[in-house]
Scaffold this active site. Structure first.
Site, short mmCIF file in Angstrom:
data_model
loop_
_atom_site.label_atom_id
_atom_site.label_comp_id
_atom_site.label_asym_id
_atom_site.label_seq_id
_atom_site.Cartn_x
_atom_site.Cartn_y
_atom_site.Cartn_z
N CYS A 160 0.67 -1.08 -0.08
CA CYS A 160 -0.13 -0.14 0.01
C CYS A 160 0.80 1.23 0.03
O CYS A 160 1.91 1.30 0.77
CB CYS A 160 -1.03 0.18 1.20
N ASP A 292 -6.28 10.48 -5.40
CA ASP A 292 -5.77 9.60 -4.47
C ASP A 292 -4.23 9.06 -4.96
O ASP A 292 -4.04 9.40 -5.88
CB ASP A 292 -6.62 8.31 -4.26
N ASN A 293 -3.41 8.55 -4.01
CA ASN A 293 -1.93 8.02 -4.47
C ASN A 293 -1.23 9.00 -5.39
O ASN A 293 -0.79 8.82 -6.40
CB ASN A 293 -2.33 6.76 -5.66
#
Length: 784
Positions: A160, A292-293
């Site tokens: 993750c 995100d990310n």
């Protein structure tokens, strides 16, 4: 340290050894049993196989009232975002002790919402498409994918992007929840090379990206992301569609029945429950790909990122390849090592991984704060699959030709115990074959992703023992040297891990101790039993308890800012959490005037028992949601951004016909715990949803963010950080004012008639005014 001469037994390094009699002390793969023959070993070669698995069969109690009530799970997993959605990691030592491969039940999980329910009978006909800029769009079932394409099996480590984020949250709260160091897991995935599908679909000339979309429907659409087309078509990148994990069908949390596996990149690119591959000219415009990310520049604050969308749409800040990282597993957190009668050496152990297929080439440890380093031994279990050509779990083991490294490796080093006894900490750093090395210091960013500074374990000498502390513990779990240093007033961003070094001229930071306000009346020695307290649990003469002390509320009912109902609702109960969270020092200083005695030990024990002091109640069959004397829980259903600092939070009630049960003009209390600090926070709010609305509750909240000069609002920032599905507690109604309609009001239970209202409000305080205004304007017969 590993002997470089042992490389002569490793066929991967034999050629180099023949050319150079001596090698520098760096530890490539070694295997004393490696064959010197060019032939591949037989099918029973010594390759890592999955550890024994114990498939969960029971749905855990905390999942039974969530959308994931169909998913059995392992209770050992540490929940990072409350009950729902399901985001978990295993205890670090349990993960490491399983070995190279991770069982599905301990494999980390990152879910953005509910897990799609797929029945066994529907799995063969699960359908996905290949579309967009292709000459031959495809629609393929899982049955066809297995029958018509070559099946391969490969070991892949997924990580993750938030792994180790808790460390960043200790320095400054990010927008992400608190992963520990176990957001990493490895499995043997079986499926089809994604490139085989793209070749059949024939991408057009302008095609540059492959977008992926899953079946998990979320508040901002289906989860999706993208990778570059030339990565997909590069066999060394190893991108695949998988339907098996360690030889068994994917489990629900891991993408059942089909997922993408993108080796060497962050886990967020490996889309689960895959439904679409879309070939495009530009990166994905999916909400979750954009917001995100990403690692925004360190100087970009949460406020700036919220106010200026350009930071999110700049693809330079998108994360793809993993960064070089490592962590220490042993010594474990809070492990103790005896200095008397124990071994002379301690074996430190841990893991490391690289990104983009790059091999970890060295891991180094220091016990003198980085002045000198020692080289650790490295074990590469992944390399054992390269020496074997066979079918495994229905797929060809596709590793013999591959040069890229997509799995974690394990490091170890024997350290004299006497050296550890003289040290203050143990530092670890890793480097990959491109000389990408872990930095000394943290690079903080808004989302708290890709955290990879040196992993530091502190060492404390306590009598005849050494005690070790890891930086943090995952989720809301207390512990870790970062928490300890921060509580002591240390500056974790000072470049020295928050500690003062010798020779520094600055004064050591001393934490400010808040002045304690006495809430007891001098000379009051009365002891009160539970039976006495129970006689005062109504509005006639209400008593309530704060921190074991009993207070009489009758004389203050009229003057109480929250209205008489607030005191009546607390009658006969322990209200310590609510009182301490809501009231100011001024209010606390008034309490001695109402203090009448102290609960005896038996009474305090009785109030602490769950069956007596209800923390929350179920109201699934009740027509109204709120309870004046008990907390009721509702999950966060959605979050709507109104402006850069304003949100509408929508909570789902117990059933579709249920109303909130809040009179016009009154408030309710909201209770939650800060997602990072676990501090209990209670505040009063007035919903903006119409009192007659059923099934849902809408709360408008102005977010008070931290600034360079002041701390922001605890409750509003904690609410803004809540994941969807997280439960929040409510109690009410409270307040001294109620609008009964057509100019009739109730103030502290006494009715009054008014001809007009003059209203002044700001921030979230507009909501009770809005409720009254809507009631007046909604009734054509109201003359107010």
């Amino acid at each position: 340290m590993e002997d470089p001469s042992s490389l002569k037994d490793d066929k991967h390094a034999r050629t180099i050894v023949e050319k150079h009699e001596q090698l520098p002390p760096t530890p490539p793969s070694s295997d004393d049993n490696a064959s010197t023959s060019s032939d591949f070993p037989p099918d029973d070669a010594d390759i890592p196989l999955p550890p024994p698995t114990n498939t969960p069969t029971q749905v855990l109690d905390q999942d039974k009232k969530t959308p994931d009530a169909h998913v059995p799970r392992d209770p050992r997993l540490i929940r990072l975002t409350g009950v729902h959605p399901f985001n978990v990691e295993a205890p670090l030592t349990a993960l490491f002790n399983e070995g190279f491969l991770t069982t599905p039940e301990l494999f980390y999980v990152r879910n953005h919402g509910a897990v799609p329910e797929v029945h066994e009978r529907d799995i063969p006909d699960w359908e996905f498409s290949v579309e967009g800029l292709v000459e031959r769009p495809l629609s393929i079932t899982l049955r066809q994918l297995i029958a018509e394409y070559e099946q391969i099996t490969c070991p892949v480590t997924l990580v993750c992007a938030g792994n180790r984020r808790k460390e960043q949250n200790q320095v400054r709260k990010s927008k992400g929840f608190s992963w520990g160091a176990a957001g990493v897991s490895t499995a043997l995935f079986t499926g089809v090379a994604m490139a085989d599908l793209l070749r059949k679909a024939r991408p057009r000339r302008r095609a540059r990206f492959v977008c992926m979309e899953g079946a998990d429907k979320l508040p901002n659409g289906y989860y999706g992301t993208s990778v570059k087309l030339n990565w997909v078509t590069d066999p060394n990148r190893g991108m695949m569609l998988a339907y098996k994990m360690n030889g068994e069908d994917l489990r629900p949390d891991h993408g059942k029945p089909l997922r993408a596996v993108i080796p060497g990149q962050i886990g967020g690119r490996s889309v689960k429950w895959l439904k679409k591959l879309i070939v495009t000219e530009a990166p994905s415009d999916n909400w979750y790909h954009i917001y995100d990310n990403r690692v925004l520049p360190a100087m970009i604050s949460p406020e700036e990122s919220a106010n200026n969308p350009k930071w999110w749409t700049d693809d330079r800040y998108a994360i793809y390849d993993l960064s070089t990282n490592s962590a220490t597993v042993y010594p474990a957190h809070e492990e103790q090592l005896s200095l008397v009668g124990g071994p002379e050496k301690y074996v430190a152990k841990g893991y490391a991984y690289g990104g983009g297929g790059r091999r970890i080439t060295r891991v180094e440890l220091s016990i003198d704060k980085g002045k000198t380093w020692k080289l650790a031994n490295i074990e590469y279990p992944e390399d054992k699959y390269r020496d074997c050509e066979r079918y495994l779990f229905g797929g060809r083991l596709d590793m013999s030709w591959r040069e890229s490294c997509f799995c974690w490796c394990f490091w170890s080093l024997d350290i004299p115990v006497s050296d550890l006894a003289d040290a203050k900490d143990l530092l670890v750093r890793a480097m990959d074959e491109s000389m990408n090395i872990q930095p000394r210091d943290m690079y903080w960013s808004v989302l708290g992703m890709m955290n990879n500074p040196w992993f530091r374990v502190t060492i404390s000498k306590e009598g005849d023992f050494l005690r070790f502390e890891h930086p943090t513990q995952p989720a809301m779990m207390p512990g870790g040297w970062m928490e300890r240093v921060k509580k002591a007033g240390g500056n974790l961003a000072n470049g020295y891990w928050g500690e003062k070094l010798g020779g520094e001229e600055t004064e050591e930071t001393v934490p400010e101790v808040a002045k304690e306000v006495s809430m007891k009346r001098d000379g009051v020695n009365r002891t009160i039993t539970i039976d006495e307290l129970r006689k005062h649990d109504d509005e006639a003469d209400p008593w309530f308890v704060v921190n074991g002390e009993v207070y009489a509320g009758t004389s203050f009912m009229k003057e109480h800012p929250g209205g008489a109902q607030s005191i009546i609702s607390a009658a006969g109960m322990d209200t310590s959490d609510e009182f301490m969270a809501i009231h100011s020092e001024t209010a606390k200083s008034m309490m001695p005037g109402y203090h009448i005695g102290t609960l005896d030990a038996a009474a305090q024990k009785t109030l602490s028992e769950p069956e007596t002091h209800s923390i929350s109640v179920s109201n699934e069959q009740e027509p109204t949601f709120l309870r004046p004397r008990a907390w009721t829980t509702a999950p966060l259903h959605s979050k709507k951004v109104i402006s850069s600092d304003t949100r509408i939070f929508t909570f789902r009630l117990a059933h579709d016909a249920q109303t909130v049960g809040l009179p016009i003009g009154q408030h309710l209390m909201i209770r939650l715990r800060d997602p990072v600090t676990r501090e209990a926070i209670i505040r009063s709010y007035t919903p903006i949803s119409d009192p007659s609305k059923t099934g849902f509750l809408d709360v408008l909240v102005k977010i008070y963010f931290d600034t360079s000069s002041a701390k922001g609002g605890k409750m509003s920032q904690a609410m803004d950080a809540l994941p969807l599905g997280h439960g929040v507690d409510f109690k009410g109604p409270i307040g001294k004012f109620e609008y009964l309609g057509r100019g009739l009001c109730s103030i502290n239970g006494k009715q009054r008639k008014v001809n007009k209202f003059a209203m002044i409000c700001a921030g979230s305080g507009i909501t009770p005014i809005f409720q009254v205004f809507r009631a007046v304007m909604g009734d054509k017969a109201d003359p107010t």
